[in-house]
Design a protein around this motif. Structure first.
Motif, PDB file in Angstrom:
ATOM      1  N   PHE A 196       0.825  -1.211   0.000  1.00 20.03           N
ATOM      2  CA  PHE A 196       0.000   0.000   0.000  1.00 20.03           C
ATOM      3  C   PHE A 196       0.859   1.261   0.000  1.00 20.03           C
ATOM      4  CE2 PHE A 196      -3.403  -2.829   1.672  1.00 20.03           C
ATOM      5  CZ  PHE A 196      -4.419  -2.444   0.827  1.00 20.03           C
ATOM      6  N   ALA A 197       1.901   1.271   0.792  1.00 17.68           N
ATOM      7  CA  ALA A 197       2.756   2.462   0.876  1.00 17.68           C
ATOM      8  C   ALA A 197       3.391   2.759  -0.470  1.00 17.68           C
ATOM      9  CB  ALA A 197       3.820   2.269   1.951  1.00 17.68           C
ATOM     10  N   TRP A 198       3.896   1.724  -1.135  1.00 18.89           N
ATOM     11  CA  TRP A 198       4.521   1.937  -2.443  1.00 18.89           C
ATOM     12  C   TRP A 198       3.485   2.409  -3.458  1.00 18.89           C
ATOM     13  CZ3 TRP A 198       4.260   0.743  -7.535  1.00 18.89           C
ATOM     14  CH2 TRP A 198       5.376   1.059  -8.313  1.00 18.89           C
ATOM     15  N   ALA A 199       2.299   1.815  -3.430  1.00 18.77           N
ATOM     16  CA  ALA A 199       1.245   2.186  -4.364  1.00 18.77           C
ATOM     17  C   ALA A 199       0.890   3.667  -4.233  1.00 18.77           C
ATOM     18  CB  ALA A 199       0.004   1.320  -4.129  1.00 18.77           C
ATOM     19  N   LEU A 200       0.782   4.156  -2.998  1.00 18.24           N
ATOM     20  CA  LEU A 200       0.450   5.570  -2.789  1.00 18.24           C
ATOM     21  C   LEU A 200       1.556   6.490  -3.300  1.00 18.24           C
ATOM     22  CD1 LEU A 200      -1.720   7.461  -1.612  1.00 18.24           C
ATOM     23  CD2 LEU A 200      -2.204   5.026  -1.471  1.00 18.24           C
ATOM     24  N   THR A 201       2.789   6.101  -3.062  1.00 19.58           N
ATOM     25  CA  THR A 201       3.904   6.910  -3.546  1.00 19.58           C
ATOM     26  C   THR A 201       3.871   7.006  -5.069  1.00 19.58           C
ATOM     27  OG1 THR A 201       5.274   6.314  -1.649  1.00 19.58           O
ATOM     28  CG2 THR A 201       6.419   7.125  -3.594  1.00 19.58           C
ATOM     29  N   ALA A 202       3.587   5.883  -5.741  1.00 21.90           N
ATOM     30  CA  ALA A 202       3.494   5.883  -7.197  1.00 21.90           C
ATOM     31  C   ALA A 202       2.324   6.746  -7.672  1.00 21.90           C
ATOM     32  CB  ALA A 202       3.344   4.455  -7.709  1.00 21.90           C
ATOM     33  N   ARG A 206       2.018  10.713 -10.038  1.00 18.65           N
ATOM     34  CA  ARG A 206       1.234  11.070 -11.226  1.00 18.65           C
ATOM     35  C   ARG A 206       0.185  12.124 -10.894  1.00 18.65           C
ATOM     36  NH1 ARG A 206       0.577   7.767 -15.764  1.00 18.65           N
ATOM     37  NH2 ARG A 206       2.755   7.327 -15.271  1.00 18.65           N
ATOM     38  N   PHE A 207      -0.398  12.036  -9.712  1.00 18.45           N
ATOM     39  CA  PHE A 207      -1.451  12.968  -9.299  1.00 18.45           C
ATOM     40  C   PHE A 207      -1.161  13.477  -7.887  1.00 18.45           C
ATOM     41  CE2 PHE A 207      -3.614  10.232 -12.375  1.00 18.45           C
ATOM     42  CZ  PHE A 207      -4.172  11.190 -13.211  1.00 18.45           C
ATOM     43  N   PRO A 208      -0.475  14.604  -7.763  1.00 17.64           N
ATOM     44  CA  PRO A 208      -0.195  15.141  -6.420  1.00 17.64           C
ATOM     45  C   PRO A 208      -1.492  15.434  -5.668  1.00 17.64           C
ATOM     46  CG  PRO A 208       1.156  16.236  -8.076  1.00 17.64           C
ATOM     47  CD  PRO A 208       0.134  15.416  -8.823  1.00 17.64           C
ATOM     48  N   ILE A 261     -11.139  15.670  -5.925  1.00 12.48           N
ATOM     49  CA  ILE A 261     -10.708  14.446  -6.589  1.00 12.48           C
ATOM     50  C   ILE A 261     -11.919  13.516  -6.626  1.00 12.48           C
ATOM     51  CG2 ILE A 261      -9.138  12.467  -6.507  1.00 12.48           C
ATOM     52  CD1 ILE A 261      -7.313  14.265  -4.731  1.00 12.48           C
ATOM     53  N   PHE A 262     -12.217  12.963  -7.808  1.00  5.64           N
ATOM     54  CA  PHE A 262     -13.413  12.143  -7.934  1.00  5.64           C
ATOM     55  C   PHE A 262     -13.139  10.980  -8.864  1.00  5.64           C
ATOM     56  CE2 PHE A 262     -17.611  11.001  -9.615  1.00  5.64           C
ATOM     57  CZ  PHE A 262     -18.339  10.903  -8.441  1.00  5.64           C
TER      58      PHE A 262
END
Length: 562
Positions: A196-202, A206-208, A261-262
């Protein structure tokens, strides 16, 4: 797995906001009758600590499984955090499952307890909860559940909070996400805290996203996208999450949150479009949008009516987004970024870049994601640190999709162009062969079929028929307008033209013989769709397959199937 910064893990993020933003509102929960309940970060952390202490006091071994059966609400997120803080593994269940599936998941996961939360169909699900399984209810749980099980508020009130900071390692199992699946029984996808942590960083690359963002949580939190974007996006950034109350109040819920964000699945984006066009005919809207000054005002008014006038990131996924639909939303000033992923990779594979027209593709891979095409069958393979640990208790099934080099076999056919943009062209196993020996990929044809206002959902099928056929579930509005012969003839004329337009763009072996119109709703309860609105093809073939030859023999383009 690549190195994961400790402060990006879920519980560490909670401790940060507890310390740095204690008085800031974290969650806004509708309580019914127009009442709203806000939870600050301090209140969230306090309730999580108290429930974690209660769970830990049960004396279950570390890594025990605890389930959550509820629609989205503040207590869902707090339950997940409490399970983790107590040293356990969470098992979320979709709030629309049949009792048999509820029982299967609770038994397969060996759940020690279950949170029974906000539900519409509890009476139907209750028989699936094993007798004697400890359960905890929420303030918004059905009356029967609140009478049968001790409540969250009572437990929190009598339990002292767990002290200090419980730290979970990146490699530890965090959750089992049981896939809704379009065929067969759901499988428990194992994901770690590090995944999960890596996924959020990725995703943030792309989308700050930041603490000033707002999200509306309404798609099931048991689904991977809502879990990553809403829950873990909330924990990482400290943003404000609002919850939807019900389908009846959905538009008001969106307008209240005014999300920045939607995310939505294609079927709901279609409903948004149909809602607009029901109030203003498409030709009139197009004329207004072409006017220099008026067009801008109309676009702004449309976005405000949808509750999305503050939306800076709009995204779609979970199923293919029709190109015409993407073009329509871009035309009204709301470009939708199309993403691609699956439960097995935490939905972090590809997404189009904001501000760049990549329509027709799912964009390039996220940074750190590797892709390649299997030359044998055109299947998309991917790997990244967000790929699952495997299927729970299913090593053979894991080996079928996750090879020894760590490549995840997605099951999707795709192509990758020179710019790295990926086009999903169908499912490896969804291809079917007509009696003429030609293979048909149904997904691209279905994308075109759904672009008519009368089409709520559809499936292209026809294995062993001379030509494929389209089975169409009519939208509620269209189904109501078939009461008289004149209405039926008008609908048949419209859909005949739609069918002719589609067939004109298909190769001869792909052209649809006819459209079969059905009024029976395709729901999760009757097994026609998954909780994320994907059509279950095996169920379509099971129910309609035996009737196809007789329908085709009628030699008509539009057939009323029921």
């Amino acid at each position: 797995m690549s190195a994961i910064a400790p402060d990006t893990l879920a519980l560490q993020c909670l401790y940060r906001w507890e310390r740095e933003a204690a008085s800031r509102v974290a969650l806004t929960q509708p309580m019914g009758g127009g009442e709203l309940k806000d939870f600050t970060w301090a209140e969230v952390a306090d309730q999580v600590r108290r429930m974690a202490a209660h769970l830990k006091s049960q004396g279950w071994p570390e890594g025990s499984k605890v389930a959550i059966l509820s629609k989205n609400c503040a207590w869902w997120l707090m339950s997940d955090l409490a399970i983790w803080m107590a040293g356990y593994v969470s098992v979320p269940l979709y709030p629309t499952l049949a009792a048999e599936t509820v029982q299967q998941i609770l038994t397969h996961s060996e759940a020690r307890a279950c949170f029974i939360g906000k539900l519409d169909g509890w009476e139907g699900m209750k028989p699936g909860v094993p007798a004697g399984l400890p359960c905890i209810s929420y303030a918004l749980s059905p009356d029967d559940a609140r009478k049968s099980y001790e409540g969250w508020d009572a437990i929190v009130a009598r339990t002292a909070p767990l002290q200090g900071q419980v730290l979970r390692d990146a490699k530890e199992l965090a959750t089992l996400i049981y896939t809704s699946g379009t065929t067969g029984h759901p499988k428990g996808v194992m994901h770690s805290f590090g995944n999960f942590a890596w996924a959020l960083t990725a995703a943030l690359g792309r989308f700050p996203m930041s603490a000033s963002d707002r999200l509306l949580s309404y798609l099931p939190l048991a689904h991977v996208v809502e879990r990553v974007l809403v829950e873990h996006g909330w924990l990482r950034t400290g943003m404000h999450v609002f919850f939807a109350e019900s389908l009846d109040t959905f538009n008001a819920d969106v307008c209240r949150a005014r999300p920045t964000i939607f995310f939505s699945v294609p079927r709901l984006w279609v409903k948004f479009q149909q809602g607009v066009l029901a109030k203003m005919p498409e030709q009139k809207l197009e004329r207004l949008l072409r006017l220099p000054l008026i067009g801008g005002l109309v676009r702004k008014k449309l976005r405000k009516a949808l509750g999305l006038d503050q939306c800076r990131i709009a995204a779609g996924g979970a199923a293919p987004m029709p190109v015409a639909l993407l073009n329509w939303f871009r035309h009204i000033g709301l470009p939708v970024n199309e993403g691609y992923g699956m439960t097995e990779n935490l939905a972090i594979s590809n997404i189009t870049k904001p501000g760049v027209d990549m329509t027709g593709t799912v964009g390039p891979a996220y940074d750190g994601v590797q892709l390649r095409i299997d030359p044998a069958n055109g299947e998309l393979l991917m790997r990244s640190p967000a790929v699952m640990l495997g299927y729970y208790k299913e090593p053979a099934m894991t080996a079928e999709v996750l090879d020894q080099e760590g490549w995840l076999h997605t099951g999707d056919k795709a192509s990758i162009d020179a710019q790295g943009l990926v086009r999903i062209t169908g499912r490896v196993k969804d291809l079917f062969k007509t009696s003429k020996g030609k293979y048909v990929a149904p997904a691209p044809i279905e994308d075109r079929l759904t672009m008519h206002h009368a089409v709520e959902a559809c499936a292209v099928t026809g294995a062993n028929l001379g030509q494929p056929v389209g089975i169409v579930m009519l939208s509620p509005d269209a189904a109501q307008r078939t009461g008289t012969e004149a209405d039926r003839q008008q609908l048949m004329a419209q859909l005949t033209q739609h069918l002719d337009d589609i067939n004109a763009r298909l190769d001869p072996h792909e052209q649809l013989d006819c459209l079969i119109l059905v009024k029976t709703p395709w729901t999760v309860d009757n097994g026609f769709i998954t909780p994320t609105f994907k059509v279950r093809r095996n169920r379509i073939d099971e129910v309609f397959g035996p009737k196809l030859e007789a329908w085709v023999e009628e030699r008509r383009k539009i057939i009323f199937g029921d």
